[in-house]
Design a protein around this motif. Sequence first.
Motif, PDB file in Angstrom:
ATOM      1  N   LYS A 163      59.518  50.089  72.907  1.00 55.16           N
ATOM      2  CA  LYS A 163      59.960  48.778  72.451  1.00 55.16           C
ATOM      3  C   LYS A 163      59.189  47.637  73.105  1.00 55.16           C
ATOM      4  N   THR A 164      58.801  47.854  74.355  1.00 57.23           N
ATOM      5  CA  THR A 164      58.201  46.757  75.107  1.00 57.23           C
ATOM      6  C   THR A 164      56.678  46.778  75.130  1.00 57.23           C
ATOM      7  N   LEU A 165      56.071  47.809  74.549  1.00 54.06           N
ATOM      8  CA  LEU A 165      54.605  47.849  74.540  1.00 54.06           C
ATOM      9  C   LEU A 165      54.058  46.640  73.789  1.00 54.06           C
ATOM     10  N   VAL A 166      53.013  46.052  74.330  1.00 53.80           N
ATOM     11  CA  VAL A 166      52.419  44.882  73.691  1.00 53.80           C
ATOM     12  C   VAL A 166      51.114  45.301  73.031  1.00 53.80           C
ATOM     13  N   ASN A 167      50.947  44.872  71.798  1.00 51.47           N
ATOM     14  CA  ASN A 167      49.726  45.213  71.057  1.00 51.47           C
ATOM     15  C   ASN A 167      48.501  44.656  71.784  1.00 51.47           C
ATOM     16  N   PRO A 168      47.616  45.535  72.268  1.00 48.14           N
ATOM     17  CA  PRO A 168      46.489  45.071  73.078  1.00 48.14           C
ATOM     18  C   PRO A 168      45.269  44.637  72.255  1.00 48.14           C
ATOM     19  N   VAL A 169      45.286  44.837  70.941  1.00 46.98           N
ATOM     20  CA  VAL A 169      44.075  44.523  70.178  1.00 46.98           C
ATOM     21  C   VAL A 169      44.186  43.181  69.456  1.00 46.98           C
ATOM     22  N   LYS A 170      43.025  42.557  69.302  1.00 47.11           N
ATOM     23  CA  LYS A 170      42.927  41.364  68.461  1.00 47.11           C
ATOM     24  C   LYS A 170      42.244  41.815  67.168  1.00 47.11           C
ATOM     25  N   PRO A 171      42.876  41.553  66.030  1.00 42.01           N
ATOM     26  CA  PRO A 171      42.265  42.022  64.786  1.00 42.01           C
ATOM     27  C   PRO A 171      40.973  41.279  64.484  1.00 42.01           C
ATOM     28  N   THR A 172      40.000  41.998  63.954  1.00 33.56           N
ATOM     29  CA  THR A 172      38.777  41.358  63.458  1.00 33.56           C
ATOM     30  C   THR A 172      38.658  41.764  61.995  1.00 33.56           C
ATOM     31  N   PRO A 173      37.858  41.049  61.207  1.00 33.27           N
ATOM     32  CA  PRO A 173      37.680  41.449  59.807  1.00 33.27           C
ATOM     33  C   PRO A 173      37.211  42.904  59.701  1.00 33.27           C
ATOM     34  N   ASP A 174      36.322  43.329  60.605  1.00 34.13           N
ATOM     35  CA  ASP A 174      35.827  44.709  60.578  1.00 34.13           C
ATOM     36  C   ASP A 174      36.921  45.734  60.862  1.00 34.13           C
ATOM     37  N   SER A 175      37.678  45.475  61.938  1.00 32.24           N
ATOM     38  CA  SER A 175      38.682  46.476  62.322  1.00 32.24           C
ATOM     39  C   SER A 175      39.782  46.541  61.268  1.00 32.24           C
ATOM     40  N   GLN A 176      40.116  45.400  60.673  1.00 31.45           N
ATOM     41  CA  GLN A 176      41.155  45.424  59.643  1.00 31.45           C
ATOM     42  C   GLN A 176      40.650  46.118  58.376  1.00 31.45           C
ATOM     43  N   ALA A 177      39.379  45.913  58.044  1.00 29.60           N
ATOM     44  CA  ALA A 177      38.819  46.591  56.862  1.00 29.60           C
ATOM     45  C   ALA A 177      38.825  48.099  57.082  1.00 29.60           C
ATOM     46  N   ARG A 178      38.524  48.504  58.327  1.00 32.78           N
ATOM     47  CA  ARG A 178      38.481  49.938  58.628  1.00 32.78           C
ATOM     48  C   ARG A 178      39.872  50.576  58.468  1.00 32.78           C
ATOM     49  N   VAL A 179      40.903  49.952  59.040  1.00 32.67           N
ATOM     50  CA  VAL A 179      42.222  50.578  58.935  1.00 32.67           C
ATOM     51  C   VAL A 179      42.804  50.433  57.532  1.00 32.67           C
ATOM     52  N   LYS A 180      42.357  49.420  56.819  1.00 32.61           N
ATOM     53  CA  LYS A 180      42.825  49.289  55.435  1.00 32.61           C
ATOM     54  C   LYS A 180      42.365  50.497  54.620  1.00 32.61           C
ATOM     55  N   LYS A 181      41.151  50.958  54.908  1.00 31.59           N
ATOM     56  CA  LYS A 181      40.635  52.149  54.232  1.00 31.59           C
ATOM     57  C   LYS A 181      41.487  53.367  54.581  1.00 31.59           C
ATOM     58  N   VAL A 182      41.774  53.534  55.875  1.00 33.10           N
ATOM     59  CA  VAL A 182      42.622  54.648  56.314  1.00 33.10           C
ATOM     60  C   VAL A 182      44.001  54.549  55.670  1.00 33.10           C
ATOM     61  N   TYR A 183      44.533  53.334  55.621  1.00 31.95           N
ATOM     62  CA  TYR A 183      45.837  53.128  54.973  1.00 31.95           C
ATOM     63  C   TYR A 183      45.781  53.620  53.522  1.00 31.95           C
ATOM     64  N   GLY A 184      44.678  53.322  52.861  1.00 36.30           N
ATOM     65  CA  GLY A 184      44.519  53.750  51.469  1.00 36.30           C
ATOM     66  C   GLY A 184      44.578  55.265  51.314  1.00 36.30           C
ATOM     67  N   TYR A 185      43.994  55.980  52.275  1.00 27.31           N
ATOM     68  CA  TYR A 185      44.017  57.455  52.199  1.00 27.31           C
ATOM     69  C   TYR A 185      45.338  58.040  52.672  1.00 27.31           C
ATOM     70  N   ASP A 186      45.853  57.507  53.777  1.00 29.16           N
ATOM     71  CA  ASP A 186      46.937  58.201  54.489  1.00 29.16           C
ATOM     72  C   ASP A 186      48.329  57.604  54.284  1.00 29.16           C
ATOM     73  N   CYS A 187      48.436  56.425  53.751  1.00 28.73           N
ATOM     74  CA  CYS A 187      49.738  55.763  53.725  1.00 28.73           C
ATOM     75  C   CYS A 187      50.137  55.260  52.336  1.00 28.73           C
ATOM     76  N   ALA A 188      49.137  54.825  51.548  1.00 26.52           N
ATOM     77  CA  ALA A 188      49.445  54.130  50.293  1.00 26.52           C
ATOM     78  C   ALA A 188      50.198  55.018  49.304  1.00 26.52           C
ATOM     79  N   MET A 189      49.976  56.342  49.344  1.00 27.69           N
ATOM     80  CA  MET A 189      50.673  57.206  48.383  1.00 27.69           C
ATOM     81  C   MET A 189      52.177  57.117  48.560  1.00 27.69           C
TER      82      MET A 189
END
Length: 134
Positions: free
Chosen positions: A35-61
């Motif tokens: 509950k208390t973990l703090v997100n350590p990353v700052k999103p960049t256009p590149d990193s968000q594009a990368r996970v969006k692709k993964v989301y498309g394969y692994d989550c969108a269905m």
Amino acid sequence: MLRSTFVFSALLLSALSPQQPAATPAAQSMPADAKTLVNPVKPTPDSQARVKKVYGYDCAMCHGANGNGKGDVVADMKLTLKDYTDPAALKDLSDGEIYYVIKNGKGQMPGEGDRAKPDDLWNMVILVRSFSKK
Ligand code: HEC
């Protein structure tokens, strides 16, 4: 005490059944610090594009391409999913709790496990939250 016994038996169970997918026993025992973990990353256009692709394969269905919870397999699997385009959907979950579900799975959801690096999982948390911001 009860809680640590449960965590221990969940760990034991998952150790004893290596064939089980990551989504089973261990997933039900969210560690207290999630509950208390703090997100350590700052999103960049590149990193968000990368996970969006993964989301498309692994989550969108399941969760739908835009997070509305209306993916292709929802009817067949009889899933009831939240609509992440609604800001209320994730408001009671911390980033750490969302991270934990994405990594380990929950109920009928398989986790990413070791397929995704921690940074990518944190970026996935940001992506999932961003569905309500458009
Ligand atoms: C097989 C369908 C399926 C897939 C694939 C799937 N999920 Fe889920 N997801 C679910 C279900 C069902 C739940 C609700 C679990 C529960 O509460 O028992 C859930 C829960 C969640 C939650 C917790 C908040 C909530 O809605 O209850 C998040 C965040 C989430 N999923 C994100 C993802 C992400 C990101 C991916 C891809 C890496 C993914 N899911 C892949 C079915 C799926």
